[in-house]
Design a protein around this motif. Structure first.
Motif, PDB file in Angstrom:
ATOM      1  N   PRO A   1       0.840  -1.204   0.000  1.00  0.00           N
ATOM      2  CA  PRO A   1       0.000   0.000   0.000  1.00  0.00           C
ATOM      3  C   PRO A   1       0.874   1.254   0.000  1.00  0.00           C
ATOM      4  N   ILE A   2       0.331   2.333  -0.492  1.00  0.00           N
ATOM      5  CA  ILE A   2       1.121   3.542  -0.672  1.00  0.00           C
ATOM      6  C   ILE A   2       1.634   4.098   0.647  1.00  0.00           C
ATOM      7  N   GLU A   3       0.850   3.966   1.725  1.00  0.00           N
ATOM      8  CA  GLU A   3       1.323   4.478   3.013  1.00  0.00           C
ATOM      9  C   GLU A   3       2.509   3.670   3.530  1.00  0.00           C
ATOM     10  N   CYS A   4       2.539   2.380   3.264  1.00  0.00           N
ATOM     11  CA  CYS A   4       3.694   1.559   3.659  1.00  0.00           C
ATOM     12  C   CYS A   4       4.928   1.937   2.839  1.00  0.00           C
ATOM     13  N   PHE A   5       4.721   2.190   1.550  1.00  0.00           N
ATOM     14  CA  PHE A   5       5.844   2.583   0.697  1.00  0.00           C
ATOM     15  C   PHE A   5       6.415   3.927   1.150  1.00  0.00           C
ATOM     16  N   ILE A   6       5.546   4.876   1.486  1.00  0.00           N
ATOM     17  CA  ILE A   6       6.006   6.189   1.938  1.00  0.00           C
ATOM     18  C   ILE A   6       6.719   6.064   3.275  1.00  0.00           C
ATOM     19  N   THR A   7       6.227   5.197   4.153  1.00  0.00           N
ATOM     20  CA  THR A   7       6.893   4.975   5.431  1.00  0.00           C
ATOM     21  C   THR A   7       8.297   4.421   5.210  1.00  0.00           C
ATOM     22  N   GLN A   8       8.451   3.499   4.279  1.00  0.00           N
ATOM     23  CA  GLN A   8       9.787   2.968   3.957  1.00  0.00           C
ATOM     24  C   GLN A   8      10.692   4.062   3.404  1.00  0.00           C
ATOM     25  N   LEU A   9      10.133   4.918   2.539  1.00  0.00           N
ATOM     26  CA  LEU A   9      10.915   6.041   2.014  1.00  0.00           C
ATOM     27  C   LEU A   9      11.391   6.949   3.143  1.00  0.00           C
ATOM     28  N   ALA A  10      10.491   7.246   4.083  1.00  0.00           N
ATOM     29  CA  ALA A  10      10.833   8.133   5.197  1.00  0.00           C
ATOM     30  C   ALA A  10      11.903   7.504   6.080  1.00  0.00           C
ATOM     31  N   ARG A  11      11.767   6.228   6.361  1.00  0.00           N
ATOM     32  CA  ARG A  11      12.770   5.558   7.198  1.00  0.00           C
ATOM     33  C   ARG A  11      14.147   5.591   6.547  1.00  0.00           C
ATOM     34  N   ARG A  12      14.196   5.316   5.244  1.00  0.00           N
ATOM     35  CA  ARG A  12      15.486   5.358   4.549  1.00  0.00           C
ATOM     36  C   ARG A  12      16.061   6.769   4.534  1.00  0.00           C
ATOM     37  N   MET A  13      15.193   7.765   4.303  1.00  0.00           N
ATOM     38  CA  MET A  13      15.673   9.134   4.240  1.00  0.00           C
ATOM     39  C   MET A  13      16.235   9.584   5.587  1.00  0.00           C
ATOM     40  N   PHE A  14      15.495   9.330   6.680  1.00  0.00           N
ATOM     41  CA  PHE A  14      15.957   9.767   7.990  1.00  0.00           C
ATOM     42  C   PHE A  14      17.161   8.955   8.458  1.00  0.00           C
ATOM     43  N   ALA A  15      17.257   7.695   8.042  1.00  0.00           N
ATOM     44  CA  ALA A  15      18.442   6.902   8.383  1.00  0.00           C
ATOM     45  C   ALA A  15      19.677   7.472   7.690  1.00  0.00           C
ATOM     46  N   ARG A  16      19.516   7.899   6.440  1.00  0.00           N
ATOM     47  CA  ARG A  16      20.644   8.516   5.734  1.00  0.00           C
ATOM     48  C   ARG A  16      21.056   9.830   6.365  1.00  0.00           C
ATOM     49  N   THR A  17      20.082  10.614   6.843  1.00  0.00           N
ATOM     50  CA  THR A  17      20.444  11.896   7.452  1.00  0.00           C
ATOM     51  C   THR A  17      21.178  11.690   8.772  1.00  0.00           C
ATOM     52  N   GLU A  18      20.894  10.613   9.468  1.00  0.00           N
ATOM     53  CA  GLU A  18      21.555  10.358  10.746  1.00  0.00           C
ATOM     54  C   GLU A  18      22.970   9.838  10.570  1.00  0.00           C
ATOM     55  N   THR A  19      23.252   9.182   9.456  1.00  0.00           N
ATOM     56  CA  THR A  19      24.574   8.581   9.257  1.00  0.00           C
ATOM     57  C   THR A  19      25.457   9.369   8.295  1.00  0.00           C
TER      58      THR A  19
END
Length: 145
Positions: A94-112
């Motif tokens: 579902p689109i909300e799950c895909f967006i959640t995955q995008l957000a997790r990857r984006m924020f993980a990249r900003t932290e590292t």
């Protein structure tokens, strides 16, 4: 955010109809899914980690409907087939799950990252008094019911 969702929805609908000859063709399903993932899903999810938490539930349903309409065209499914069945059979989240995955990857990249200007691009904050959601809250697991 309502006007933004309308714009995104209209662009996704236009892309779906422009690609309808491809979806109607005898191409393999894998190719049709690739076309959906390449052209339509990016329209729906462009910069979504930044704005999806601010969208109301009614506008989220609009985005889900656009995804469902596009997947129904990809699968050439009749009207009586449920959208959840189409998504399951095509193995599309579902689109909300895909967006959640995008957000997790984006924020993980900003932290590292080693770039200091990106380190605190979206810090953790306490919720404001008006109970408005922050984009960072997309990365949290939903509370159990």
């Amino acid at each position: 955010m309502k006007s933004h969702i309308r714009n995104v929805s209209a662009r996704a609908k236009a892309a779906t109809y422009a690609l309808y000859p491809i979806f109607k063709s005898r191409l393999p399903m894998r190719t049709k899914l690739g076309v959906y993932k390449t052209y339509i899903r990016p329209i729906l999810t462009y910069a979504a980690p930044a704005w999806y938490a601010l969208v109301r539930e009614s506008n989220r349903r609009t985005m889900k409907a656009q995804q469902s309409a596009a997947l129904r065209k990809v699968a050439s499914a009749p009207r009586y087939v449920r959208n959840s069945v189409i998504q399951r059979d095509l193995r599309i989240e579902p689109i909300e799950c895909f967006i959640t995955q995008l957000a997790r990857r984006m924020f993980a990249r900003t932290e590292t990252t080693t770039f200091t200007h990106l380190k605190d691009i979206a810090p953790w904050h306490a919720r404001p008094p008006d109970r408005r959601a922050y984009p960072r809250e997309l990365t949290q697991d939903p509370a159990p019911i």
